[in-house]
Structure formats: C-alpha cells, structure tokens
Design a protein around this motif. Sequence first.
Motif, short mmCIF file in Angstrom:
data_model
loop_
_atom_site.label_atom_id
_atom_site.label_comp_id
_atom_site.label_asym_id
_atom_site.label_seq_id
_atom_site.Cartn_x
_atom_site.Cartn_y
_atom_site.Cartn_z
N TYR A 5 -17.56 -5.99 24.26
CA TYR A 5 -17.24 -7.21 23.51
C TYR A 5 -16.91 -6.95 22.05
CZ TYR A 5 -18.61 -10.13 27.46
OH TYR A 5 -18.66 -10.74 28.69
N THR A 6 -17.61 -6.02 21.42
CA THR A 6 -17.37 -5.76 20.00
C THR A 6 -16.24 -4.76 19.81
OG1 THR A 6 -19.68 -6.22 19.48
CG2 THR A 6 -18.41 -5.02 17.83
N LEU A 7 -16.25 -3.67 20.56
CA LEU A 7 -15.25 -2.63 20.37
C LEU A 7 -13.97 -2.91 21.15
CD1 LEU A 7 -17.44 0.61 20.39
CD2 LEU A 7 -16.29 -0.45 18.44
N ALA A 8 -14.04 -2.86 22.48
CA ALA A 8 -12.82 -2.91 23.30
C ALA A 8 -12.04 -4.21 23.12
CB ALA A 8 -13.16 -2.70 24.77
N ASP A 9 -12.74 -5.33 22.97
CA ASP A 9 -12.06 -6.62 22.93
C ASP A 9 -11.79 -7.14 21.53
OD1 ASP A 9 -11.83 -6.98 25.71
OD2 ASP A 9 -13.89 -7.67 25.85
N SER A 10 -12.43 -6.56 20.50
CA SER A 10 -12.27 -7.12 19.16
C SER A 10 -11.92 -6.07 18.11
CB SER A 10 -13.56 -7.86 18.74
OG SER A 10 -13.40 -8.48 17.49
N ASP A 11 -12.82 -5.14 17.83
CA ASP A 11 -12.60 -4.23 16.70
C ASP A 11 -11.45 -3.26 16.94
OD1 ASP A 11 -14.57 -5.48 15.31
OD2 ASP A 11 -16.04 -3.87 15.46
N THR A 68 1.33 8.46 8.24
CA THR A 68 1.83 8.07 9.56
C THR A 68 0.71 7.87 10.59
OG1 THR A 68 2.20 10.40 10.10
CG2 THR A 68 4.08 9.15 9.25
N ARG A 69 -0.49 8.39 10.30
CA ARG A 69 -1.64 8.13 11.18
C ARG A 69 -2.90 8.04 10.32
NH1 ARG A 69 -2.93 12.44 15.60
NH2 ARG A 69 -1.05 11.56 16.55
N LEU A 70 -3.68 6.99 10.57
CA LEU A 70 -4.96 6.79 9.89
C LEU A 70 -6.10 7.00 10.87
CD1 LEU A 70 -4.53 3.62 7.62
CD2 LEU A 70 -5.23 5.88 6.85
N LEU A 71 -7.14 7.66 10.43
CA LEU A 71 -8.35 7.75 11.23
C LEU A 71 -9.29 6.61 10.82
CD1 LEU A 71 -7.14 10.49 11.86
CD2 LEU A 71 -9.40 11.52 11.62
N ALA A 72 -9.90 5.98 11.81
CA ALA A 72 -10.81 4.85 11.59
C ALA A 72 -12.22 5.24 12.02
CB ALA A 72 -10.33 3.63 12.36
N GLY A 73 -13.20 4.60 11.40
CA GLY A 73 -14.59 4.93 11.69
C GLY A 73 -15.25 4.05 12.73
N ASP A 74 -14.49 3.20 13.40
CA ASP A 74 -15.08 2.26 14.36
C ASP A 74 -15.84 3.00 15.46
OD1 ASP A 74 -13.61 -0.61 13.80
OD2 ASP A 74 -12.38 1.11 13.27
N GLY A 75 -17.00 2.45 15.83
CA GLY A 75 -17.76 2.98 16.95
C GLY A 75 -19.11 3.54 16.60
N GLY A 76 -19.30 3.97 15.36
CA GLY A 76 -20.58 4.59 15.01
C GLY A 76 -21.76 3.66 15.17
N ASP A 77 -21.61 2.41 14.75
CA ASP A 77 -22.71 1.45 14.90
C ASP A 77 -23.07 1.21 16.35
OD1 ASP A 77 -23.30 0.85 12.22
OD2 ASP A 77 -21.63 -0.54 12.08
N GLU A 78 -22.05 1.08 17.19
CA GLU A 78 -22.28 0.73 18.59
C GLU A 78 -22.78 1.93 19.42
OE1 GLU A 78 -19.98 -2.23 16.62
OE2 GLU A 78 -19.53 -0.09 16.84
N LEU A 79 -22.46 3.14 19.02
CA LEU A 79 -22.95 4.31 19.74
C LEU A 79 -24.34 4.72 19.29
CD1 LEU A 79 -19.99 4.52 20.75
CD2 LEU A 79 -20.17 7.00 20.44
N PHE A 80 -24.64 4.53 18.00
CA PHE A 80 -25.86 5.09 17.45
C PHE A 80 -26.84 4.06 16.90
CE2 PHE A 80 -22.66 8.43 17.33
CZ PHE A 80 -23.35 9.46 17.97
N GLY A 81 -26.62 2.77 17.19
CA GLY A 81 -27.62 1.75 16.88
C GLY A 81 -27.60 1.28 15.45
#
Length: 553
Positions: free
Chosen positions: A412-418, A285-298
Amino acid sequence: MPLPTPAPLLLGRPRFADADCQRLAQAGRHVDAWDLAFQRHGLSAPAHVQGGFAVALPQPDGQVWMAADRMGQQTLCYAQQAGQLRYAERADALAPGGMDAIDPQALYDYLLHHCIPSPRTVFRGVQRLEPGHSAHFDGRMLRTEAFWAPRFEEPVSADFGRCRDEFRRLLQEAVARDLEPGGKAACFLSGGTDSSTVAGMIGQVAGRPAATYAIGFEAQGYDEMAFARITARHFRTEHHEYYVTPADLVAGIGTVARHYDQPFGNSSALPAYCCARFAREDGVTRLLAGDGGDELFGGNARYARQRVLGWYRRVPGPLRSALAEPLLLGTPLGRLPLLRKGARYVLQARVPMPARLQQDNLLLRLGVRDVLTPGFLAQVDAGAPQAHQQRVWGLSHCRGELNRTLAYDWRYTLADSDLPKVRGTAQLAGLGVAFPMLDDALLAFSQRLPDDYKLRGLKLRWFFKEALRGFLPDETLNKKKQGFGLPFGLWATQHAGLRALAEDSLRSLAGRDIVQPAFIDALLRTHLPAHPGYYGEMVWILMMLEQWLRARE
C-alpha cells in the motif's frame, strides 16, 4: 486471418539467475532471455529473476507471458478485448476515451487511499498486474499467480557486527548496480536517513562525491533543507537546492495530474517533480531514490504506535471484557479527563489488524456518507477495500505483527503510492530512477533480521541507524522523519492563485455527483481556513481528481 503478434514489452533491468538467460541478456537479446526463462520455468520464471522489471512476452500462437517484479518498481497493465490480450505500461493506453470507461469503485478506492491499489485500475476492464505476480494467457483464458510472497525468518537474535558488515556491503553493491554507467552519479536528498545513506554510498562506490538534489519550502515546520545541507557537507556532495513556491504548484498541478494514467493523490508528487526537473536541467539522466528503508527496516512512527496498541491483547480476556471495557466504555468514568485517554486507547486497541491501520484514514474520519453523494455510493461496494486489505494482510509468511505490517506497507505504501510517485514524476521530467533500498539482496536481508532489530522497544529502525553510526552524521540519525512534505493547505489559504485553482477544481468536481456540494462548500469556507494542515490533504486529493478527470473529457 490471424492477428499480427504484438510487440513484446520489456521494462526495467532484470538480472537472471539462470546463466543461459543472463548470457542472452548481456548480449542484448532480452526477448530471447525472457523467452528461455518462461520455457524452462513457466509462471515461476520471475522467481529466478532479480531487479525491477515488467515483461509481456507474446507468442506467435496468441499466448502471452507476463510478470511484474516483487516490489512494484515497474508496472504492467492488461485488458482482454475481442479475444486478445492487450497490455501496456500505462492503464490509459488500454482504455477508450470518455467518462463511460471510468470505474466508480476505483474512484472510491482513490478517495480512500489517495491512489488506486492494484489489481484494479480506474478503467473498467483494465487491470494492473500485482507486484510479485506472473500471468499466462493461453489464447482464451488468463491465469495469474504469485511467484513471490514476503517470507520472514524472524530469528530471536543475531550477531550485530556480522549483520552490520553484511548490511553495509549489500548497500554498496545495490547502489553500484543502480548507478548509470558513464552518467552523472546523482540522487534525491531530503535530509533523512535513507536519501543520506544513498548519497554517502554513491561517494564510496563511484569514487567521487554524489550530485545531490534537495527541495525546500519557505514554510515553518516543512523545510528540511538544513538537514540536507548537513549530509551534503558530511559527504562533500555536489549539492543543488531548489525552493518550491506556490507559483510552482499553480504551474505544475495540472501537468502532474494529467501525466498519471489514473487519479493519483500523493501530495509529495509535486515537490518530487520539481526536484527531478531541476536535476534533469542540470544534465542528470538517472536519479537514485531512497524509498523503501522505512518499510524494510521499521522506520515509520505507526509501527511503534501499533505495538503500543497491540499490548492490549496481552491483557487477559476476562480482565478486558469484565473490567477494563465496561469501566472505560460503559460508564461515565470513561469521560473523566484522567480516564479519557484510557478509553480512547481501548477503543483503538480493540480493532483487529489490519482494520486498525485505517483509524486515521481521512475519508473515514470525515464520514463517508457526509462526504460522498448517495448516488455515487449506490454504485460502489464500500466494503471492498477492507476485503482487499485483509487479503494483502494474509499474503505474508510470518509470526509477528510487525513484519506483517511491514509487508502490508510494501503493497500500500510502496508499490501503490511512493514508487509510482517517484517513477511517474521522474518520467515526466525525462529522467530514469532507481531504488537501491529495494534491491533483492537487501530485501532478503531485512527478512532475516530479528523483530527487535527493526523496532527495539519503541525505537524505530534501531539496526539501520546503529549499523550506519559513524557513517551518517549524528544529526541525521537523530532527526525526526519528514521527507518532501508539501505545505499545500497553508499555501492554499495564503496564495490567491493557488486558492483560486483549488476552488475552481472543487466547485467543478461538485457537479459530478461524487462529492456532496455541501461538504465542498464547508471544506473551502470553514475547515481549510481553520485547520489548513489537516484539511489541506482532502482539498488536494479532490483537486487532483478533478484535474485528472478534466483531461479525460
């Protein structure tokens, strides 16, 4: 007679720093918690709230308070109509039917970015509240302001051991907060560092291995299932695999396109939907996603590339203008094989940020006037996206170009797309989704790291990988980034049903006076067969646009 007060809109799972507000929220009185927060802090109330959230809180006198979280994990749209502020999670809930409501400028933004960056939506008069913003409607006028903006400390050095221990602790706490009580502890698993980290942390905090869901493709160069299996074996997860086929695309393209509240062209939405649907059928009923690591940590390759291009600025100005540029760009020497790369480097490096980030933009490389019709271009401001990019570029508080690029990608990558990709496809599959990598404490931690910890020389996400060495498999730490890349272009040249769907969509779009029919003809007959991996992306975004427009008619 006054209009009835509309219902509040409460999305996400906010955590209030104000103890009184948090007690109300824990008691299930979420409206009262937000009401007290706005009473005490006004437009800055969301600065005292953590987590992913969107809220619209109407008052009996016609006033409305609104806010959206820092990173765009939740979304909120609004429109002023007949003297009243209307709001909804989706933009299409506020727009009239038919094509007259469509904003040509938004379509241009979509073709440029493959999504429509906020605050614009595809509908005239309907806006999306930007991440990290709050708004107040006093019954006549709407006032919006940022309650948060990226602010980096940028220390020269840091204690690695102390940072590593804090980082691991914060990861565990973030995953623990996002797990659904009593639900199946589950996550997407692409085989990359972020999803593998989430899978491993679930096992640590849940006391049992995660249920992991991975997508594969029977296409050379696109399938990462081998890396997902490495992670699954390493953490002994309850592992599930699904191989996406061209037939899945034929069946799902229209469904996914219609589900979004506006045109959305992120091509990994289809595999993400297949993965989410696969998990839902398994009882998740809920999945955890890994989005954000690239954008926070380069972690994106373009960060290293931009660093190399930025080195040109260190060359003394007189040397650049009097020697390098005249020699490489103003004489035939720049066309010699040995110097051609140098000329290309100078041409790219001369472009200032953030415009330099658009040098690989598909629409710009193909040529705006070669792709779009004169009638459509007459309705849009082709310079508006660049002005928007410049504004976003200037929002962050930092000295270095790397951190400013990271913050730019947060929009642009996270909030608007991924994030819309994952959130939207999970909703379509009947799932909730959470993003532990975007936990506020982890976000703040990333802003305190030295630049060198994110990009050491040209080595991407150095600290992230070194801090998790011994936790993640070495094969995972050393692999190249890919994710749920979709072999659409390749399949569109091989599968008759997919090719027919693409051709039907693009031929239909050719009659809308947006894209030049001659370009569509060349794209389908010449470019796609010759270079399916490259031109398949343009076929995809045009097909998804047409599929969405059909649903509006």
